[in-house]
Design an enzyme around this catalytic site. Structure first.
Site, PDB file in Angstrom:
ATOM      1  N   GLY A 192       7.754  12.935 -81.200  1.00  9.78           N
ATOM      2  CA  GLY A 192       9.093  12.477 -81.550  1.00  9.78           C
ATOM      3  C   GLY A 192      10.168  13.382 -80.981  1.00  9.78           C
ATOM      4  O   GLY A 192      11.352  13.135 -81.178  1.00  9.78           O
ATOM      5  N   CYS A 193       9.751  14.418 -80.277  1.00 10.47           N
ATOM      6  CA  CYS A 193      10.692  15.325 -79.612  1.00 10.47           C
ATOM      7  C   CYS A 193      10.632  15.045 -78.113  1.00 10.47           C
ATOM      8  O   CYS A 193       9.550  14.819 -77.573  1.00 10.47           O
ATOM      9  CB  CYS A 193      10.313  16.784 -79.853  1.00 10.47           C
ATOM     10  SG  CYS A 193      10.330  17.275 -81.581  1.00 10.47           S
ATOM     11  N   GLN A 194      11.777  15.068 -77.446  1.00 11.18           N
ATOM     12  CA  GLN A 194      11.774  14.884 -75.999  1.00 11.18           C
ATOM     13  C   GLN A 194      11.146  16.079 -75.298  1.00 11.18           C
ATOM     14  O   GLN A 194      10.470  15.926 -74.302  1.00 11.18           O
ATOM     15  CB  GLN A 194      13.196  14.673 -75.478  1.00 11.18           C
ATOM     16  CG  GLN A 194      13.683  13.257 -75.658  1.00 11.18           C
ATOM     17  CD  GLN A 194      14.975  13.014 -74.905  1.00 11.18           C
ATOM     18  OE1 GLN A 194      15.768  13.927 -74.685  1.00 11.18           O
ATOM     19  NE2 GLN A 194      15.186  11.775 -74.514  1.00 11.18           N
ATOM     20  N   SER A 195      11.405  17.261 -75.814  1.00  7.97           N
ATOM     21  CA  SER A 195      10.799  18.454 -75.227  1.00  7.97           C
ATOM     22  C   SER A 195       9.450  18.702 -75.884  1.00  7.97           C
ATOM     23  O   SER A 195       9.107  18.073 -76.877  1.00  7.97           O
ATOM     24  CB  SER A 195      11.719  19.664 -75.394  1.00  7.97           C
ATOM     25  OG  SER A 195      12.328  19.660 -76.641  1.00  7.97           O
TER      26      SER A 195
END
Length: 138
Positions: free
Chosen positions: A50-53
């Site tokens: 759920g995190c782009q990074s």
């Protein structure tokens, strides 16, 4: 937790920053203070989705029942946000983490309204993952 302020000092330091550029720099500095994550802990089991990074968070319960959090990210601001979350959950048991709402602290810091939507989603993903894992440990 190495050289990170407590909740109250975090809030004081944050409100003393003159503008959002200074606040972002402070967040990045907090991330730089996190202890190095062991390379073997950078695995799919510790990945936060759920995190782009890329984000890894490791939770361990110490002998006193206190949850110890470690983590890393390939993005400086995200790592700093992780440090903020770790500060808020510092010295808590798994049950404390499940019942503690970090959002009022973010409101006091006026944090969420100054994050991009993707960073806000990533922050929420970190909190959800920590609370879900804490629920399995409590």
């Amino acid at each position: 937790m190495a050289a990170l302020p407590d909740k109250e000092k975090l809030l004081r330091n944050f409100t003393r920053c003159a503008n959002w550029e200074e606040k972002y720099l402070y967040i990045i500095e907090l991330g730089q203070r996190l202890a190095e994550l062991n390379p073997q802990d950078r695995n799919p089991q510790n990945t936060i989705h759920g995190c782009q990074s890329q984000v890894w968070i490791v939770m361990r319960r110490n002998a006193n029942g206190i949850i110890e959090l470690q983590g890393d990210s390939d993005a400086a601001i995200v790592k700093g946000l992780m440090a903020v979350v770790f500060i808020l959950y510092h010295q808590m048991t798994a049950q404390d983490i499940v019942h503690f709402d970090v959002r009022p602290w973010f409101e006091k810091m006026a944090l969420t309204q100054h994050l991009t939507p993707s960073r806000s989603q990533g922050l929420e993903a970190m909190i959800r993952a920590i609370r879900a894992k804490a629920a399995t440990l409590s």
